[in-house]
Design a protein around this motif. Structure first.
Motif, short mmCIF file in Angstrom:
data_model
loop_
_atom_site.label_atom_id
_atom_site.label_comp_id
_atom_site.label_asym_id
_atom_site.label_seq_id
_atom_site.Cartn_x
_atom_site.Cartn_y
_atom_site.Cartn_z
N ARG A 4 0.80 -1.22 0.00
CA ARG A 4 0.00 0.00 0.00
C ARG A 4 0.84 1.28 0.00
O ARG A 4 0.27 2.37 0.11
N GLY A 5 2.14 1.15 -0.10
CA GLY A 5 2.93 2.39 -0.20
C GLY A 5 4.36 2.29 0.27
O GLY A 5 5.21 3.06 -0.18
N ASN A 6 4.65 1.36 1.17
CA ASN A 6 6.02 1.36 1.70
C ASN A 6 7.05 0.83 0.72
O ASN A 6 8.24 1.12 0.88
N ALA A 7 6.62 0.12 -0.32
CA ALA A 7 7.58 -0.28 -1.34
C ALA A 7 8.15 0.98 -1.98
O ALA A 7 9.37 1.10 -2.14
N GLU A 8 7.29 1.91 -2.29
CA GLU A 8 7.75 3.16 -2.90
C GLU A 8 8.43 4.06 -1.85
O GLU A 8 9.46 4.67 -2.12
N SER A 11 5.60 7.52 15.36
CA SER A 11 4.96 6.75 14.31
C SER A 11 4.25 7.65 13.32
O SER A 11 3.47 8.52 13.71
N TYR A 12 4.53 7.43 12.04
CA TYR A 12 3.81 8.15 10.98
C TYR A 12 2.93 7.12 10.29
O TYR A 12 3.41 6.07 9.86
N GLU A 13 1.64 7.44 10.21
CA GLU A 13 0.69 6.47 9.68
C GLU A 13 0.12 6.94 8.35
O GLU A 13 0.07 8.14 8.09
N GLU A 14 -0.32 5.98 7.58
CA GLU A 14 -0.90 6.26 6.25
C GLU A 14 0.03 7.17 5.44
O GLU A 14 -0.41 8.14 4.83
N VAL A 15 1.31 6.84 5.48
CA VAL A 15 2.31 7.67 4.80
C VAL A 15 2.30 7.38 3.30
O VAL A 15 2.57 6.25 2.88
N GLN A 16 2.01 8.40 2.53
CA GLN A 16 2.02 8.25 1.08
C GLN A 16 3.30 8.88 0.51
O GLN A 16 3.93 9.72 1.15
N ALA A 17 3.62 8.44 -0.70
CA ALA A 17 4.90 8.84 -1.31
C ALA A 17 5.08 10.36 -1.36
O ALA A 17 6.18 10.86 -1.13
N PHE A 18 4.01 11.08 -1.60
CA PHE A 18 4.17 12.54 -1.73
C PHE A 18 4.48 13.21 -0.38
O PHE A 18 4.92 14.36 -0.35
N GLN A 19 4.28 12.50 0.72
CA GLN A 19 4.50 13.08 2.04
C GLN A 19 5.88 12.77 2.62
O GLN A 19 6.36 13.48 3.50
N ILE A 20 6.50 11.72 2.13
CA ILE A 20 7.65 11.20 2.85
C ILE A 20 8.86 12.15 2.85
O ILE A 20 9.53 12.30 3.88
N GLU A 21 9.09 12.83 1.75
CA GLU A 21 10.26 13.73 1.73
C GLU A 21 10.12 14.85 2.75
O GLU A 21 11.09 15.22 3.40
N LYS A 22 8.91 15.38 2.86
CA LYS A 22 8.67 16.46 3.82
C LYS A 22 8.92 15.96 5.25
O LYS A 22 9.55 16.64 6.06
N ILE A 23 8.45 14.75 5.54
CA ILE A 23 8.66 14.17 6.87
C ILE A 23 10.16 14.01 7.13
O ILE A 23 10.66 14.35 8.20
N LEU A 24 10.88 13.53 6.13
CA LEU A 24 12.32 13.33 6.29
C LEU A 24 13.05 14.66 6.48
O LEU A 24 13.93 14.78 7.34
N GLU A 25 12.67 15.65 5.70
CA GLU A 25 13.27 16.98 5.85
C GLU A 25 13.07 17.50 7.27
O GLU A 25 13.98 18.06 7.89
N GLU A 26 11.86 17.34 7.77
CA GLU A 26 11.52 17.88 9.08
C GLU A 26 12.17 17.13 10.23
O GLU A 26 12.48 17.69 11.28
N VAL A 32 2.99 2.31 7.57
CA VAL A 32 3.54 2.87 8.80
C VAL A 32 5.06 3.00 8.70
O VAL A 32 5.75 2.10 8.23
N ILE A 33 5.54 4.17 9.14
CA ILE A 33 6.98 4.42 9.24
C ILE A 33 7.22 5.07 10.60
O ILE A 33 6.44 5.93 11.02
N ASN A 34 8.28 4.64 11.27
CA ASN A 34 8.59 5.21 12.57
C ASN A 34 9.95 5.89 12.48
O ASN A 34 10.92 5.32 12.01
N ILE A 35 9.99 7.15 12.92
CA ILE A 35 11.26 7.89 12.92
C ILE A 35 11.53 8.40 14.33
O ILE A 35 10.71 9.15 14.88
N ASN A 36 12.62 7.93 14.90
CA ASN A 36 13.00 8.32 16.26
C ASN A 36 11.87 8.14 17.26
O ASN A 36 11.62 8.99 18.11
N GLY A 37 11.15 7.03 17.12
CA GLY A 37 10.11 6.70 18.08
C GLY A 37 8.75 7.32 17.78
O GLY A 37 7.78 7.04 18.49
#
Ligand code: FES
Length: 84
Positions: free
Chosen positions: A21-25, A66-81, A59-64
């Motif tokens: 559902r999205g984590n492959a991408e 949890s980010y849920e329903e993470v879609q490809a268009f959101q991930i870079e912004k989350i990583l930047e932040e 689901v992706i967890n960064i430093n404890g």
């Protein structure tokens, strides 16, 4: 990098539901981001199996956190932040 500084921990769910559902991408995007920013040495990036949170996936967890329903268009912004 300061050697006493802890690495940022990224945990990506690679269970079949999150993966299809999205984590492959998202996985590819994270790998490209880490390479592009040359932050390999300061990142501890691992996958994990399903932890029964599929209805909130991908689901992706960064430093404890949890980010849920993470879609490809959101991930870079989350990583930047969180990482930069
Ligand atoms: S597959 Fe990710 S929580 Fe189940």
């Amino acid at each position: 990098m300061d050697k006493t500084q802890e690495k940022a921990k990224i945990r990506i769910c690679l269970g079949s539901s999150c993966y299809t559902r999205g984590n492959a991408e998202n996985l590819k995007i994270i790998q490209a981001f880490v390479e592009d920013k040359q932050i390999n040495a300061s990142i501890d990036f691992r996958g994990h199996l399903c932890n029964e949170n599929c209805n909130k996936g991908p689901v992706i967890n960064i430093n404890g956190v949890s980010y849920e329903e993470v879609q490809a268009f959101q991930i870079e912004k989350i990583l930047e932040e969180t990482l930069i």
